[in-house]
Design an enzyme around this catalytic site. Sequence first.
Site, PDB file in Angstrom:
ATOM      1  N   GLU A 119      18.760  88.778 -23.634  1.00  0.00           N
ATOM      2  CA  GLU A 119      17.960  89.422 -23.660  1.00  0.00           C
ATOM      3  C   GLU A 119      17.576  90.114 -22.560  1.00  0.00           C
ATOM      4  O   GLU A 119      16.812  89.732 -21.746  1.00  0.00           O
ATOM      5  CB  GLU A 119      16.842  88.390 -23.445  1.00  0.00           C
ATOM      6  CG  GLU A 119      17.038  87.365 -25.152  1.00  0.00           C
ATOM      7  CD  GLU A 119      15.925  86.572 -25.341  1.00  0.00           C
ATOM      8  OE1 GLU A 119      14.328  85.924 -24.706  1.00  0.00           O
ATOM      9  OE2 GLU A 119      15.061  86.074 -26.377  1.00  0.00           O
ATOM     10  N   GLU A 170      19.436  82.717 -31.308  1.00  0.00           N
ATOM     11  CA  GLU A 170      18.169  82.257 -30.597  1.00  0.00           C
ATOM     12  C   GLU A 170      17.056  82.314 -31.970  1.00  0.00           C
ATOM     13  O   GLU A 170      16.412  83.350 -32.288  1.00  0.00           O
ATOM     14  CB  GLU A 170      17.622  81.995 -29.472  1.00  0.00           C
ATOM     15  CG  GLU A 170      18.057  81.896 -28.247  1.00  0.00           C
ATOM     16  CD  GLU A 170      17.566  82.368 -27.447  1.00  0.00           C
ATOM     17  OE1 GLU A 170      16.456  82.078 -26.926  1.00  0.00           O
ATOM     18  OE2 GLU A 170      18.466  81.825 -25.786  1.00  0.00           O
TER      19      GLU A 170
HETATM   20  C1  FCB Z   1      13.890  83.384 -25.304  1.00  0.00           C
HETATM   21  C2  FCB Z   1      14.821  82.465 -23.664  1.00  0.00           C
HETATM   22  C3  FCB Z   1      15.154  81.974 -23.668  1.00  0.00           C
HETATM   23  C4  FCB Z   1      13.896  80.344 -24.638  1.00  0.00           C
HETATM   24  C5  FCB Z   1      12.965  81.075 -25.194  1.00  0.00           C
HETATM   25  C6  FCB Z   1      11.986  80.048 -25.610  1.00  0.00           C
HETATM   26  O1  FCB Z   1      13.468  84.768 -24.307  1.00  0.00           O
HETATM   27  O2  FCB Z   1      16.082  83.285 -24.374  1.00  0.00           O
HETATM   28  O3  FCB Z   1      16.365  80.948 -22.436  1.00  0.00           O
HETATM   29  O4  FCB Z   1      13.427  80.873 -22.837  1.00  0.00           O
HETATM   30  O5  FCB Z   1      12.891  82.291 -25.167  1.00  0.00           O
END
Ligand code: FCB
Length: 534
Positions: free
Chosen positions: A172, A388
Site C-alpha cells: 500500500e 488483504e
Molecule cells: C491495511 C494494511 C494492514 C492493516 C489493514 C487493516 O491498510 O495494509 O496492515 O492495517 O489495512
Amino acid sequence: MTDSNAGLAARFPTDFRFGVATSAYQIEGALDADGRGPSIWETFAARPNAIERGETAAVACDHYRRWESDVELIASLGVDSYRFSIAWPRIQPTGRGPVNAAGLDFYDRLVDRLLQRGLRPFPTLYHWDLPQALEDVGGWASRDTADRFAEYAALVTSRLSDRVSEWSLFNEPYIFTSRGYLLGRYAPGRRNLRSFLRSVHTVVRAHALGYRAVKAVNPDVAVGSVFAMAPVEPATQSPVDIEAARYGEALFNRIFVDPLMRGAYPQVFLDNIPARALDIQPGDMEAVHTPLDFIGINCYYRLIISAGEHLPDNLPLLFFGLRADTRSTGGHADFTVTQDSVSPVLSAFGRSEGERTEMGWEIWPRALHDVLTGLSIQYPGLPLHVCESGCAFSDAPGEDGVVHDESRIAYHRAHLAAVADALSAGANVRSYHAWSLYDNFEWASGYRPRFGIVHVDYKTQQRTLKRSAEWYREFIRSAHTTRAERRTTETRPSDAIASDAIASDAIAPDANATDALPAVTVGSADVIRPATPA
Ligand code: FCB
C-alpha cells in the site's frame, strides 16, 4: 458447511489459493531481539497521542518467539498460502550495510517450516517499518532510499528466492506515503506536501530498482507489489464532484501503478503538480517503466468523493486538493499543509447503504469485484492476488469462550463471492488472503480494532479460533475436496473468456444507471461510475 458455501467453494479454480495475511510490525514484537535496529514506528509511537492509548508494538502477538506454534496454527486452518512481511530493520538494522544474520535466519526458518507444512510463503518486502536511520537522512522523501531498498531486496532474495517464488515489493504505497508524509497520522508523522510528493516518486523508483534487483538475483521469480485500491464514485453529478472523483481516483489507485505499468504518472495528477515537486530527474520515467508480474489488491471499501470545503479530522483517509495549493503558491512546489492551503477534495467511505465495520468502513463487497475486473480490463491476463480482505468488529469471547463473529463470516463469504464473480467475468485472480490471521497492532489505532479470524488475548497471548476461522477452514476444505475431481477437466475462466467480454458484461453500468448518470471515463480504460442515487 451449508450447500451455498459448498457451491461458492466450487466456483474457484483448482489452483486458486486461499490464505491468511499478517505483517511483521503488527505481530512480531521482540523489537530489540537479535540485533534488530529501530524503525520509524518506535519513534512515532513515542510521540504523545500518536497511537491510541499510548500502545506500542513492543509485544504485539509475540510472533517472533511463538512462530513455530503459529505456523502449526496456520497449517491447522488448512490454508494454501501465508502472506507475511519481512522486517527491514531485522535484516539491515540501519537500513544499509551487511546482513544481520540472526534477523535473516528468522525468516529463513519460517520459510522452511511453511514449506514443510505445505504452505506457500508469500512475503512482502516492505510493510511500513522503515529503519529509523534511513528516516534520519530523509526517509522516503530522499532519492537515496530507493537505492537502499533495492540493496535490501537483493540481500533478502539472495537468501530466500531458491524457495520463495513470488515476491511483493511494497504494501500500500499510497497509504504509507500519504499518511506518513502528508497527513502525519502514520510514521514518520510528517505533514509536508513536498515530502509527500518526493516520497511518491522515490517509492515508484524503489519499485523499479527493487524489481530489477530481485530479477538480477533470480530471474525466475515473480515480482509484484500490493496496492490499496477502491472503486471511486462522485457523490453527485455536479462537475466539481466529478472532477474531484477523477482526481481522487488517480491519486488513490494509480499514482504508483501507472508509472510502473505504463511509464507515466496519471495525467490528471501531473496537471495539478509541477513535475519538479516530484523531483523527477532526466531518465527517471524511462527507468521506472517496469511492468510488474502481478498486482496485489487490498480493497476495504469504495470511495465516494465530493469537492468539499473542509477537512473533517475523523476521516481515516483524506484526499488533498493539490490544485488549490498550486494556485495559492503560483504553481510552485514549496507547499506545507495548513488548514487554508489544502483540500477542496473530500472523500467518504461509502454511504449509509452498507453496514459499517468498527473502522467506520462501509461493507461493500462489489468494490472488490469492480477493482478486480477493472484491472483485468486495463491489464488483460495479469495475475491478481487479493492480499488483504477483512473487517474489524469489537468481538470478544462469549460466556462459552467462543467468539461468535457471524458478521465476519458474512463479510468473508460476500467478498469471496465477489472474487468468484470476478473470476467468472474473466479476471485472472490467483489467491485470496483474509486480513488478518490474528487480532494485532492496528497502527495508530493500537490494539482496539480486531481484524483477526483468530482472537488474541494480549495478556496471555492465548490464541483462540473465532467462528470465522472455523468457517474459513470448512470453506477451504470444501474447495479442496472438489479439486481432485475437477483437476483433470477444468480450464480457468480467464483462459476461456476474452477481455472484451469483461468489458461488456461485468462492469458495464446497468442500462438504467447509465441513462440517468453518465459514466466518467478516466484515462483510456478505467471507468468511475457515478453513485446510484439513493
Ligand atoms: C491495511 C494494511 C494492514 C492493516 C489493514 C487493516 O491498510 O495494509 O496492515 O492495517 O489495512
